[in-house]
Design a protein around this motif. Sequence first.
Motif, PDB file in Angstrom:
ATOM      1  N   MET A   1       4.006   0.465   2.827  1.00 21.95           N
ATOM      2  CA  MET A   1       2.956  -0.011   3.784  1.00 21.95           C
ATOM      3  C   MET A   1       3.156  -1.688   2.636  1.00 21.95           C
ATOM      4  O   MET A   1       2.721  -2.106   2.248  1.00 21.95           O
TER       5      MET A   1
ATOM      6  N   GLN B   1       0.359  -1.296  -0.174  1.00 16.44           N
ATOM      7  CA  GLN B   1      -0.116  -0.100   0.021  1.00 16.44           C
ATOM      8  C   GLN B   1       0.511   1.009   0.175  1.00 16.44           C
ATOM      9  O   GLN B   1       1.433   1.499   1.207  1.00 16.44           O
TER      10      GLN B   1
ATOM     11  N   GLN C   1      -3.370   5.303  -1.688  1.00 17.70           N
ATOM     12  CA  GLN C   1      -3.886   4.365  -2.527  1.00 17.70           C
ATOM     13  C   GLN C   1      -4.321   3.414  -1.850  1.00 17.70           C
ATOM     14  O   GLN C   1      -4.270   3.166  -0.193  1.00 17.70           O
ATOM     15  N   GLY C   2      -5.124   1.942  -2.271  1.00 14.97           N
ATOM     16  CA  GLY C   2      -6.031   1.268  -1.817  1.00 14.97           C
ATOM     17  C   GLY C   2      -4.957  -0.308  -1.413  1.00 14.97           C
ATOM     18  O   GLY C   2      -3.698  -0.016  -2.619  1.00 14.97           O
ATOM     19  N   PRO C   3      -4.425  -0.759  -0.760  1.00 16.01           N
ATOM     20  CA  PRO C   3      -3.251  -2.579  -0.940  1.00 16.01           C
ATOM     21  C   PRO C   3      -3.786  -2.986  -2.052  1.00 16.01           C
ATOM     22  O   PRO C   3      -4.789  -2.699  -2.848  1.00 16.01           O
TER      23      PRO C   3
END
Lengths: 115, 114
Positions: free
Chosen positions: A89, A37, A41-43
């Motif tokens: 992440m 991630q 943004q989304g994963p």
Amino acid sequence: DTGVSQDPRHKITKRGQNVTFRCDPISEHNRLYWYRQTLGQGPEFLTYFQNEAQLEKSRLLSDRFSAERPKGSFSTLEIQRTEQGDSAMYLCASSLSTSDSYEQYFGPGTRLTVT
Amino acid sequence: GENVEQHPSTLSVQEGDSAVIKCTYSDSASNYFPWYKQELGKGPQLIIDIRSNVGEKKDQRIAVTLNKTAKHFSLHITETQPEDSAVYFCAASNRATGFQKLVFGTGTRLLVSP
């Protein structure tokens, strides 16, 4: 705590160094996923294991990335020769593989900063 | 492959108001649609999900609706509270291949003001 755990929570490394992250899934879960991630943004899916078998890898997972789940329990994600673009992440999730179970449960993530 | 769009990107409401977040997906074979709440510095937390054989699902103050024909689904939060403030992500997946790869939207930052 019986949730998904990840270690370390934060990692700062210099460009070109290798890093390894660990994920411990929920104990009875046989599926384990890695996502990345970036800020805002989304994963994004990276790879997935069922027991010890790695069944799919995203095109995002370059040859500098390798993931293992040697005994079908914990998993490691290694990034070799880190680049600044690897800063993100890294999230691990686990699920129980049954015909009626779809839910994925995420860990707290490992935040990687490449300087 | 699947593509999920999410709107709005930010949503500000007063405590007690309702909040609605909408998502659309592209793959008509998608059949599982979870919603996650992510607080600062934490991993996504599953809050509710819906499967393609159901049109609506409720859990206390949250509900999700699914319109398979239009390929969109929505999250509804009623009686919002400051602790609902977080980033919410929708996702879609297709079990046809026998595995659950979640494709996420870009997230909605919800701010609930007291």
